[in-house]
Write an enzyme that holds these catalytic residues in place. Structure first.
Site, PDB file in Angstrom:
ATOM      1  N   THR A  44     -17.609  49.318 -65.153  1.00 37.17           N
ATOM      2  CA  THR A  44     -18.357  48.249 -65.960  1.00 37.17           C
ATOM      3  C   THR A  44     -17.250  47.211 -66.571  1.00 37.17           C
ATOM      4  O   THR A  44     -17.442  45.934 -66.595  1.00 37.17           O
ATOM      5  CB  THR A  44     -19.128  48.773 -67.272  1.00 37.17           C
ATOM      6  OG1 THR A  44     -19.933  49.678 -66.755  1.00 37.17           O
ATOM      7  CG2 THR A  44     -19.510  47.694 -68.097  1.00 37.17           C
ATOM      8  N   TYR A 131     -12.407  60.422 -61.438  1.00 40.99           N
ATOM      9  CA  TYR A 131     -13.673  59.788 -61.854  1.00 40.99           C
ATOM     10  C   TYR A 131     -14.580  60.034 -60.376  1.00 40.99           C
ATOM     11  O   TYR A 131     -14.350  59.676 -59.223  1.00 40.99           O
ATOM     12  CB  TYR A 131     -13.290  58.130 -61.675  1.00 40.99           C
ATOM     13  CG  TYR A 131     -14.272  57.440 -62.123  1.00 40.99           C
ATOM     14  CD1 TYR A 131     -15.700  57.556 -62.121  1.00 40.99           C
ATOM     15  CD2 TYR A 131     -14.260  55.966 -62.205  1.00 40.99           C
ATOM     16  CE1 TYR A 131     -16.664  56.672 -62.382  1.00 40.99           C
ATOM     17  CE2 TYR A 131     -15.063  54.917 -62.323  1.00 40.99           C
ATOM     18  CZ  TYR A 131     -16.394  55.595 -62.515  1.00 40.99           C
ATOM     19  OH  TYR A 131     -17.231  54.553 -62.840  1.00 40.99           O
ATOM     20  N   LYS A 159     -15.121  62.980 -64.761  1.00 35.54           N
ATOM     21  CA  LYS A 159     -16.303  61.882 -65.146  1.00 35.54           C
ATOM     22  C   LYS A 159     -17.397  61.995 -64.207  1.00 35.54           C
ATOM     23  O   LYS A 159     -17.031  61.437 -62.932  1.00 35.54           O
ATOM     24  CB  LYS A 159     -15.745  60.591 -65.249  1.00 35.54           C
ATOM     25  CG  LYS A 159     -16.800  59.418 -65.854  1.00 35.54           C
ATOM     26  CD  LYS A 159     -15.963  58.079 -65.771  1.00 35.54           C
ATOM     27  CE  LYS A 159     -16.844  56.865 -66.382  1.00 35.54           C
ATOM     28  NZ  LYS A 159     -17.974  56.695 -65.481  1.00 35.54           N
TER      29      LYS A 159
END
Length: 297
Positions: A44, A131, A159
């Protein structure tokens, strides 16, 4: 560092480049809400669209305005050399943790991804979060690779992408992963629509896009999870279903969050780096309507 709410804000841009004032306004909302950490330059946060110099400056701005809240900086890049340089910059800027997605133009083999994390772990002095974002990286981690990477020094969290909407399936999955990974490693849920289910199933942290713009709403959910109030977590998350529906409608959260930031007057109406384009006026009005309906001002 890797528990509670980790808020991931936009990195807004303007015609002049990085919108530092807008970014600081977003950070102020997060610090006021008392997030447990801030994820800088995540997906994001549009990390892939900024130069090395810009990314270091953005990390420095985040550190200067995060107060006592620790920051985690994404160091994803298409080459290991670039990852190492970005990691050096992020640590110099004061990052307390690093976030690493396995980004590459060419499809990666598991051994190549392991080597990437192994190399980074040998060149850092702060913890690293793995991630896992197959939608953007094109790479899917196996459980065996999770376990191998978790054995490396400085690897402290995962994550994960969004999980099933079935509480029983998610609980089984979290139990499976916790049995596989060392106790020193936390499990974090992303994919905001499934965050409530993930937190109720035992995830330690919510890596939250929602928290980057609406941190009070996200903090209420993680606080309820930490109090083991599963009914409250479910209730608060389901109240945000209209927001999750917008994410689904527009192929992800980024354009919706950018539109929402503009609606709230925190950034310009068009705050995305090209070639990303803002939502249409009609879609932006729908975002504004959902914000008003949910009381997310």
């Amino acid at each position: 560092m890797f528990t509670g709410l980790s808020a991931f804000p936009l990195t807004p841009v303007s015609a002049a480049g990085f919108d530092e004032r807008g970014f600081i306004r977003l950070l102020a909302r997060i610090t006021a809400a008392g997030a447990d950490s801030i994820g800088v330059l995540g997906s994001t946060g549009c990390y892939a669209y900024f130069t090395r110099k810009q990314r270091r400056h953005i990390a420095e701005v985040a550190k200067a305005h995060a107060g006592e809240i620790p920051i985690m900086v994404c160091v994803g890049a298409v080459s290991t050399d670039k990852v190492l340089r970005l990691a050096e910059d992020a640590q110099a800027a004061g990052a307390q943790a690093l976030l690493l997605p396995p980004v590459s133009y060419q499809p990666l083999y598991e051994e190549e991804v392991f080597e990437l994390f192994s190399t980074l772990s040998q060149h850092v002095s702060v913890p690293v979060c793995l991630y896992d974002n197959p939608r953007t990286t094109g790479f899917t981690f196996s459980d065996a690779l999770y376990a191998r990477i978790a054995s490396l020094p400085f690897i402290r969290s995962v994550k994960m992408p969004g999980l099933s909407s079935s509480p029983a399936e998610v609980q089984a999955r979290i139990r499976q992963l916790k049995a596989l990974l060392p106790a020193t490693m936390t499990l974090g849920i992303s994919g905001d629509a499934s965050a409530g289910v993930g937190l109720n199933a035992g995830c330690d942290v919510w890596y939250s896009v929602c928290g980057g713009l609406f941190p009070q709403a996200a903090k209420a959910i993680t606080d309820a999870a930490q109090q083991n109030d599963t009914a409250r977590v479910r209730q608060l998350s389901e109240q945000l279903n209209p927001l999750w529906a917008l994410f689904s409608k527009h192929g992800g959260s980024i354009r919706v969050m950018a539109a929402a930031a503009g609606v709230l007057g925190l950034t310009a109406a068009d705050c995305l780096p090209r070639p990303l384009r803002p939502l249409s006026a009609r879609d932006t009005e729908e975002v504004a309507t959902v914000i008003r309906h949910l009381g997310l001002q």
